[in-house]
Design an enzyme around this catalytic site. Structure first.
Site, mmCIF file in Angstrom:
data_model
loop_
_atom_site.group_PDB
_atom_site.id
_atom_site.type_symbol
_atom_site.label_atom_id
_atom_site.label_comp_id
_atom_site.label_asym_id
_atom_site.label_seq_id
_atom_site.Cartn_x
_atom_site.Cartn_y
_atom_site.Cartn_z
ATOM 1 N N CYS A 1 9.858 -13.721 9.001
ATOM 2 C CA CYS A 1 8.602 -13.811 9.738
ATOM 3 C C CYS A 1 7.890 -15.110 9.388
ATOM 4 C CB CYS A 1 7.709 -12.612 9.425
ATOM 5 S SG CYS A 1 8.434 -11.047 9.942
ATOM 6 N N HIS B 1 7.317 -3.238 8.671
ATOM 7 C CA HIS B 1 6.555 -3.727 7.530
ATOM 8 C C HIS B 1 7.377 -3.551 6.262
ATOM 9 C CE1 HIS B 1 2.347 -3.354 9.553
ATOM 10 N NE2 HIS B 1 3.189 -4.107 10.233
ATOM 11 N N GLU C 1 6.637 -2.202 3.428
ATOM 12 C CA GLU C 1 6.538 -0.852 2.866
ATOM 13 C C GLU C 1 7.493 0.100 3.580
ATOM 14 O OE1 GLU C 1 4.100 -2.961 4.005
ATOM 15 O OE2 GLU C 1 2.186 -1.988 3.656
ATOM 16 N N CYS D 1 -1.190 -0.995 5.993
ATOM 17 C CA CYS D 1 -1.848 -0.599 7.240
ATOM 18 C C CYS D 1 -1.872 0.928 7.336
ATOM 19 C CB CYS D 1 -1.097 -1.197 8.439
ATOM 20 S SG CYS D 1 0.526 -0.448 8.727
ATOM 21 N N CYS E 1 1.753 2.510 7.571
ATOM 22 C CA CYS E 1 2.451 2.492 6.290
ATOM 23 C C CYS E 1 1.796 3.446 5.299
ATOM 24 C CB CYS E 1 2.515 1.074 5.739
ATOM 25 S SG CYS E 1 3.667 0.016 6.657
ATOM 26 N N TYR F 1 -5.859 -7.153 3.261
ATOM 27 C CA TYR F 1 -5.802 -7.428 4.694
ATOM 28 C C TYR F 1 -7.157 -7.082 5.301
ATOM 29 C CZ TYR F 1 -3.843 -7.765 9.389
ATOM 30 O OH TYR F 1 -3.591 -8.135 10.687
#
Length: 145
Positions: A27, A71, A73, A99, A102, A120
């Site tokens: 990413c 993600h 996680e 998030c 997750c 975040y």
């Protein structure tokens, strides 16, 4: 669990290892790494990226992340689910705060503690973890290389 200096040293060490693991991500926008640790053993690892069999491209030409990107996680949790290990009672070390999606996986997998370094901007995942009784520890690593 009371945070002692010894715990803090181990937590920081595992977070640095998760940060190094994040370097495996393809990413461009954000590289995230995760480690699941139980009894001082790493039982799983993950980084954000595409599902198996997909090209290692996480964003489109406009730099928007594809919706199927996993993600870190989720990758670590699904990896441990396919192993002979159990994440019940373990600690998740992750470079960015989880998030909401997750957080649900963390709760369901029996992870009892989450240690993260980067906060975040959306904190609903942390709120859910707190309400589920999962211990959440924020240790910024900005000053450590």
């Amino acid at each position: 669990m009371k945070i002692t200096d010894k715990n803090r040293v181990l937590d920081s060490r595992y977070l640095r290892m998760a940060r190094i693991w994040s370097e495996n991500s393809y990413c461009r926008r954000r590289k995230v790494g995760a480690l699941i640790v139980k009894d001082k053993m790493i039982i799983s690892d993950g980084y954000n990226g595409t599902p198996s069999g997909f090209p290692n491209v996480c964003e489109d030409d406009s730099d928007v992340t594809f919706p199927y990107v996993l993600h870190a996680e989720a990758n670590a949790i699904t990896k441990v689910a396919r192993s002979n290990n159990s994440s019940d009672g373990s600690t998740l070390y992750v470079t960015a705060s989880p998030c909401m999606e997750c957080a649900k996986l963390i709760i369901q997998s029996g992870i009892r503690r989450v240690v993260f370094s980067d906060l975040y901007r959306i904190t609903d995942g942390l709120d859910l973890l707190h309400s589920a009784g999962v211990e959440v520890v924020h240790i910024p690593l900005d000053d450590e290389a």
